[in-house]
Enzyme design. Sequence first.
Site, PDB file in Angstrom:
ATOM      1  NE  ARG A   1     -14.771  -6.733 -49.894  1.00 49.11           N
ATOM      2  CZ  ARG A   1     -15.067  -6.460 -51.146  1.00 49.11           C
ATOM      3  NH1 ARG A   1     -16.308  -6.608 -51.610  1.00 49.11           N
ATOM      4  NH2 ARG A   1     -14.169  -6.008 -51.971  1.00 49.11           N
ATOM      5  N   GLY A   2     -14.766  -3.137 -49.239  1.00 49.27           N
ATOM      6  CA  GLY A   2     -14.724  -2.396 -50.494  1.00 49.27           C
ATOM      7  C   GLY A   2     -14.767  -0.913 -50.154  1.00 49.27           C
ATOM      8  CB  ALA A   3     -12.574   1.884 -51.173  1.00 48.25           C
TER       9      ALA A   3
ATOM     10  CG  ASN B   1      -7.126  -2.385 -55.703  1.00 48.51           C
ATOM     11  OD1 ASN B   1      -8.153  -2.028 -55.121  1.00 48.51           O
ATOM     12  ND2 ASN B   1      -7.122  -3.401 -56.545  1.00 48.51           N
ATOM     13  CE  LYS B   2      -8.070  -6.816 -50.572  1.00 46.96           C
ATOM     14  NZ  LYS B   2      -7.823  -6.680 -49.101  1.00 46.96           N
TER      15      LYS B   2
ATOM     16  CG  ASP C   1      -8.872  -0.096 -51.085  1.00 53.38           C
ATOM     17  OD1 ASP C   1      -8.648  -0.920 -51.985  1.00 53.38           O
ATOM     18  OD2 ASP C   1      -9.778  -0.219 -50.234  1.00 53.38           O
TER      19      ASP C   1
HETATM   20  O1  MRU Z   1     -10.142  -5.636 -48.146  1.00 49.64           O
HETATM   21  P1  MRU Z   1     -11.229  -5.225 -49.080  1.00 49.64           P
HETATM   22  O2  MRU Z   1     -12.043  -6.369 -49.582  1.00 49.64           O
HETATM   23  O3  MRU Z   1     -12.055  -4.094 -48.510  1.00 49.64           O
HETATM   24  O4  MRU Z   1     -10.447  -4.636 -50.326  1.00 49.64           O
HETATM   25  C1  MRU Z   1     -11.189  -4.145 -51.416  1.00 49.64           C
HETATM   26  C2  MRU Z   1     -10.360  -3.687 -52.563  1.00 49.64           C
HETATM   27  O5  MRU Z   1      -9.150  -3.686 -52.509  1.00 49.64           O
HETATM   28  C3  MRU Z   1     -11.086  -3.121 -53.727  1.00 49.64           C
HETATM   29  O6  MRU Z   1     -10.403  -3.374 -54.907  1.00 49.64           O
HETATM   30  C4  MRU Z   1     -11.249  -1.607 -53.548  1.00 49.64           C
HETATM   31  O7  MRU Z   1     -11.723  -1.306 -52.261  1.00 49.64           O
HETATM   32  C5  MRU Z   1     -12.162  -1.020 -54.549  1.00 49.64           C
HETATM   33  S1  MRU Z   1     -13.827  -1.544 -54.305  1.00 49.64           S
HETATM   34  C6  MRU Z   1     -14.767  -0.734 -55.456  1.00 49.64           C
END
Ligand code: MRU
Length: 352
Positions: free
Chosen positions: A57-59, A254-255, A244
């Site tokens: 996970r993470g963009a 974002n989250k 994201d």
């Molecule tokens: O649901 P996730 O854990 O994939 O969400 C991740 C986030 O919201 C991060 O802040 C974002 O992807 C940036 S990661 C460098």
Amino acid sequence: MNTNAIDFDRYDRIRPIRWTGQALELLDQRKLPFVVEYVTCADSDAVAEAIHALTVRGAPAIGIAAAWGVVLASRTVEANDGRDAAARLEPALQRLNAARPTAVNLAWALARMRRALAAAGADWREVLEREAQAIADEDLAANRRMGALGAALIPPGSGVLTHCNTGSLATAGFGTALGVIRAGVAEGRIDKVFAGETRPWLQGARLTVWELQQDGISPTLIADSAASHLMRSGDVQWVVVGADRICANGDTANKIGTYQLAIAARHHGLKFMVVAPSSTVDMETPSGDAIHIEERDPGELFAVGGVRTAADEIGAWNPVFDVTPHELIDAIVTERGVIERPDEAAMKAAFG
Ligand code: MRU
């Protein structure tokens, strides 16, 4: 700005994505911090499922994983050249693209793989493999550059608050917002790091504080609901988060919970920084209203660590991202530079 000043080996030890030449190994982020275990994906559908299930996970990380998913798909089709292969691979690419909707890095990486394929000849499989490796290598380089650019905005002796996990676990390495924090700590600019738990999936409590601990940085965990109280205490000067999807007017997805941090930061006179590579910028989406916000299983809200905490037979709403309007953002940091007070004109000047 000098990226050489940072000891990257000391402040960046975790790699969530490993390509073996035959398969993709993903550090299983559902099991961290107590079990450190890689799962092996042998085909592209396994990668799509791992992205959907948040194994990775993470963009930026899901974009990189998807690129390797295309490489795995390439092992299953016969084609004379890239154009021929593109048509045969498209269903696999569509399934990868559908794995998660909000982070634009996924569609961006797949578009880049399609472009590489369109120009490739008989060596199209090697071209795809080189492209996936380039996407990963460029992400790591971008993060290191953003770390230095973002840290330079933070005065020595500052406290920062971050949200979700934006570190090595969410990228090819070093991280975006967490990269700025790593660089800021290394340069003596950041004295205190606060991390929000990030309900419901607990990326902050399970991943961010663990990741910082590996690097010898001692974070302080807070309940998400303690953020405004912390800001009022005077212990933080900057909120530093990832993204994201950053729209053409600077609105940023974002989250979930990021938006309320931005509102609270403005109320308390704190600065709010968004850190993301240019692969997260989506100039095709005019504003945050047009972003597809992922909604996940309400069951994620009913339990913690597999133990039910909510009353039985209730409903729940589980949007996992929100949009911070650009007016609440003081700086967007990408590897191309810093955009202060982002708006449509500033974004256009930077990204065309
Ligand atoms: O649901 P996730 O854990 O994939 O969400 C991740 C986030 O919201 C991060 O802040 C974002 O992807 C940036 S990661 C460098």
